[in-house]
Design an enzyme around this catalytic site. Structure first.
Site, PDB file in Angstrom:
ATOM      1  N   GLU A 144       3.111  -7.234  -9.417  1.00 49.09           N
ATOM      2  CA  GLU A 144       3.339  -5.743  -9.934  1.00 49.09           C
ATOM      3  C   GLU A 144       4.533  -5.004  -9.269  1.00 49.09           C
ATOM      4  OE1 GLU A 144      -0.622  -3.954  -9.292  1.00 49.09           O
ATOM      5  OE2 GLU A 144      -0.767  -4.105  -7.720  1.00 49.09           O
TER       6      GLU A 144
HETATM    7  C1  TNX Z   1      -4.065  -4.995  -7.792  1.00 52.08           C
HETATM    8  S1  TNX Z   1      -4.024  -7.465  -7.840  1.00 52.08           S
HETATM    9  C2  TNX Z   1      -3.491  -4.972  -6.932  1.00 52.08           C
HETATM   10  C3  TNX Z   1      -3.385  -4.721  -5.782  1.00 52.08           C
HETATM   11  C4  TNX Z   1      -4.401  -3.345  -5.593  1.00 52.08           C
HETATM   12  C5  TNX Z   1      -5.781  -3.755  -6.224  1.00 52.08           C
HETATM   13  C6  TNX Z   1      -7.011  -2.682  -6.127  1.00 52.08           C
HETATM   14  C7  TNX Z   1      -3.268  -7.282  -7.091  1.00 52.08           C
HETATM   15  C8  TNX Z   1      -2.417  -8.660  -7.001  1.00 52.08           C
HETATM   16  N1  TNX Z   1      -2.499  -6.440  -7.128  1.00 52.08           N
HETATM   17  O1  TNX Z   1      -2.214  -4.083  -4.899  1.00 52.08           O
HETATM   18  O2  TNX Z   1      -4.767  -3.555  -3.972  1.00 52.08           O
HETATM   19  O3  TNX Z   1      -5.246  -3.604  -7.604  1.00 52.08           O
HETATM   20  O4  TNX Z   1      -7.706  -3.193  -7.058  1.00 52.08           O
END
Ligand code: TNX
Length: 606
Positions: free
Chosen positions: A387
């Site tokens: 992300e």
């Molecule tokens: C996605 S999964 C994220 C996390 C959040 C999560 C909540 C991932 C690698 N990143 O930063 O905490 O969703 O479900």
């Protein structure tokens, strides 16, 4: 401790050691003793006559002996074992029950281990698991002395066929033997032993019970080498004792990796000597009004050592280049605009990043990963990579390649969330899949270039998802995950275009935006963590929802007795509790229902 329910008294047979050295009325002081040396084994090896003398010397009357014999006979002739040999989670590879070969654990049972410190350590852990509820002394010996009748033997045989973690388990009326090629295999074997005893074995003080193990043989080896869980200690911080208890939960279900998500926008949780404000400034806050915190390097070493004792490797994650807002609050020079922002306590994602165009950023990465590697004996460093929405794709790939290079220079293998797939291949690199579609050509292509995969599909393995619409904490962006959904998928064929050989295993992440206490952690882990554990351990041929739900439901009384908060999922046929359920550990959760909603406890995902 009281005696087993009595049946018709049997005549005393002094040639049977079990008849003479009967269970004491209370746990001897020796119960607290640790591992003993060879001299201590003589007690178990003494002849019936010697035992008789000793008993007389201890002031036992004929009446006491008769009562002791009665107890032993009651146990031998009494009801069969409460557990069946196949009642194990994760399901073993092969189970051959023999109902005529049940074994009775008694106050005379001795635990003998191969003369190898790691094997003796496992024997000590077994004794420590069994002493509280049984009240038996269970002395441990590391000698090659033959096991006296009633003994438990842990043998390091070096048997290559059992692999790095497999074990063989034989239970007969005369004794129990766990054989393995490694101490890890023995460790997994004692988890099986624990599950085969009555649930009362989870009691913290002695209880009346017949400690019968069901007879027969088990051959067991894991399907995958990587079987993990992830704990996010960044969104909410959890202290060392909470983490150690989570490690205990992993060990029960034969998991062998604890992935710690140590850094995120809301908090930096590990002290870094060369960049001290990361922890002291970046670790101060958490989501919402919660207080922050961080692990000193000594704390982290303690977690790593505790896990290693349970044959679990810690995988530390430093999330880069995104999810770094907390680091930027401590060192504004790493921010793209060079200005330290105020702390962030919300639950949005994707807005922060360290500046990939600034060479100082790579000093920071090298220093941090260097210190973490020095503290971490395991092979893996997790660099996050998820992300980083604000970093252009080409810049992002270049950044990941440089970080992969830094990790290789530390003689470690890199793991990243599957977003790092487009970066060039690095030797032994591992991608962690968290998508929800079962399809991603970019990840499949990275696998063709040599990457291997850990599977954490968001819609099956994300333990921060709610069980059901009314689950008071958790998210639902990847769907609702009840126990069956956590269980019913196959890691080998889950991701399109990825061959089964590229799959290293499975991992269940617990993100903690809405999880604030140990009891809430347990509520989200149980009963779903054992489902993921079974996918990682058991051969596909054993996969069967009906069998799993029956076996798993039998663990409810164990969790209750151990004070573990869990979700009483309506999908499972829970047995009626045989003993009163202890008071909950936290007012936030009760054992038979759901945790009450905390005000503001249901953050969205962005
Ligand atoms: C996605 S999964 C994220 C996390 C959040 C999560 C909540 C991932 C690698 N990143 O930063 O905490 O969703 O479900």
């Amino acid at each position: 401790m009281s005696a087993a329910p009595s049946t018709t008294p049997e005549p005393l047979d002094p040639s049977r050691p079990g008849d003479v050295a009967a269970p004491p009325e209370s746990a001897p002081a020796a119960a607290a003793a640790g591992i003993t040396g060879q001299a201590d084994t003589t007690a178990g090896a003494e002849t019936a006559a010697q035992a008789d003398d000793a008993t007389q010397a201890a002031g036992r009357t004929a009446g006491e002996l008769a009562r002791a014999a009665e107890r032993t006979a009651a146990a031998l002739l009494g009801p069969p074992a409460r557990t069946r040999l196949g009642d194990v989670v994760p399901a073993p590879e092969r189970v051959e029950p023999d109902a005529t070969a049940n074994y009775l654990l008694t106050a005379d049972t001795v635990i003998r281990a191969s003369a190898d410190p790691a094997a003796v350590a496992v024997a000590g852990q077994l004794a420590a698991l069994l002493r509280p509820a049984t009240g038996y002394p269970l002395p441990v010996t590391d000698t090659a002395t033959p096991v006296p009748a009633g003994g438990i033997a842990l043998d390091l045989t070096g048997e290559a066929a059992l692999g790095a973690e497999g074990y063989r388990f034989d239970i007969t009326t005369d004794g129990v033997r766990i054989a393995a090629g490694t101490a890890a295999g023995l460790h997994h074997g004692i988890q099986t032993l624990r599950q085969l005893l009555p649930a009362a074995v989870e009691n913290a003080s002695p209880v009346a019970e017949r400690w019968i193990l069901p007879g027969g043989s088990i051959l067991d080896r894991p399907r995958y080498p990587h079987r993990g869980a992830m704990l996010d200690v960044a969104r909410h911080f959890f202290g060392v004792t909470d983490v150690l208890r989570v490690i205990d939960h992993l060990a029960r279900y034969k998991l062998n990796r604890l992935h710690l998500h140590l850094t995120d926008d809301q908090g930096w949780r590990i002290a870094i000597d060369s960049w001290p404000r990361l922890a002291t400034v970046g670790g101060a806050g958490a989501v919402g009004d919660a207080s922050g915190g961080y692990y000193t390097q000594a704390d982290y070493r303690r977690i790593v050592a505790y896990a290693a004792d349970r044959h679990i490797a810690v995988i530390p994650e430093i999330d880069l280049p995104g999810h770094t807002h907390a680091a930027l609050t401590a060192y504004g020079e790493l921010a793209p605009d060079g200005i330290a922002p105020p702390p962030y306590t919300g639950t949005d994602v994707g807005f922060s990043y360290v500046d990939p165009a600034n060479e100082r950023t790579y000093d920071f990465v090298a220093d941090v990963l260097g210190e973490i590697a020095a503290l971490t004996p395991g092979r893996w460093l997790h660099i996050g990579g998820d992300e980083a929405f604000k970093v252009p794709a080409e810049v992002y790939a270049g950044f990941v390649e440089r970080v992969q290079h830094i990790v290789a220079g530390l003689d470690r293998d890199v793991i990243g969330w599957h977003q790092i797939a487009p970066a060039a291949h690095a030797d032994r690199r591992i991608l962690q899949w968290w998508g929800t579609t079962g399809e991603d050509p970019v990840t499949a292509e990275a696998v063709r270039r040599g990457a291997r995969l850990i599977l954490s599909p968001g819609n099956h393995a994300y333990l921060d998802m709610k069980y059901a619409p009314d689950t008071p904490i958790g998210h639902d962006w990847a769907g609702l995950i009840d126990v069956r959904r956590a269980y019913d998928w196959d890691p080998a064929s889950h991701l399109a275009g990825v061959p089964a050989e590229a799959v290293l295993g499975v991992e269940a992440p617990l993100w903690t935006e809405s999880v604030t206490t140990l009891a809430e952690i347990e509520f989200m882990l149980f009963p779903r963590l054992p489902a993921i554990a079974e996918l990682g351990w058991s051969p596909r041929s054993t996969h069967d929802w009906d069998s799993f739900r029956e076996r798993l439901a039998g663990h409810g009384p164990r969790w209750a007795t151990a004070g573990i908060a869990y979700h009483r999922s309506p999908e499972l046929p829970w047995p009626q509790p045989a003993t009163p359920i202890p008071a909950p550990r936290s007012p936030a959760v009760n054992h038979s229902g759901e945790p009450p909603v905390r005000p503001g406890a249901t953050p969205g995902r962005g």
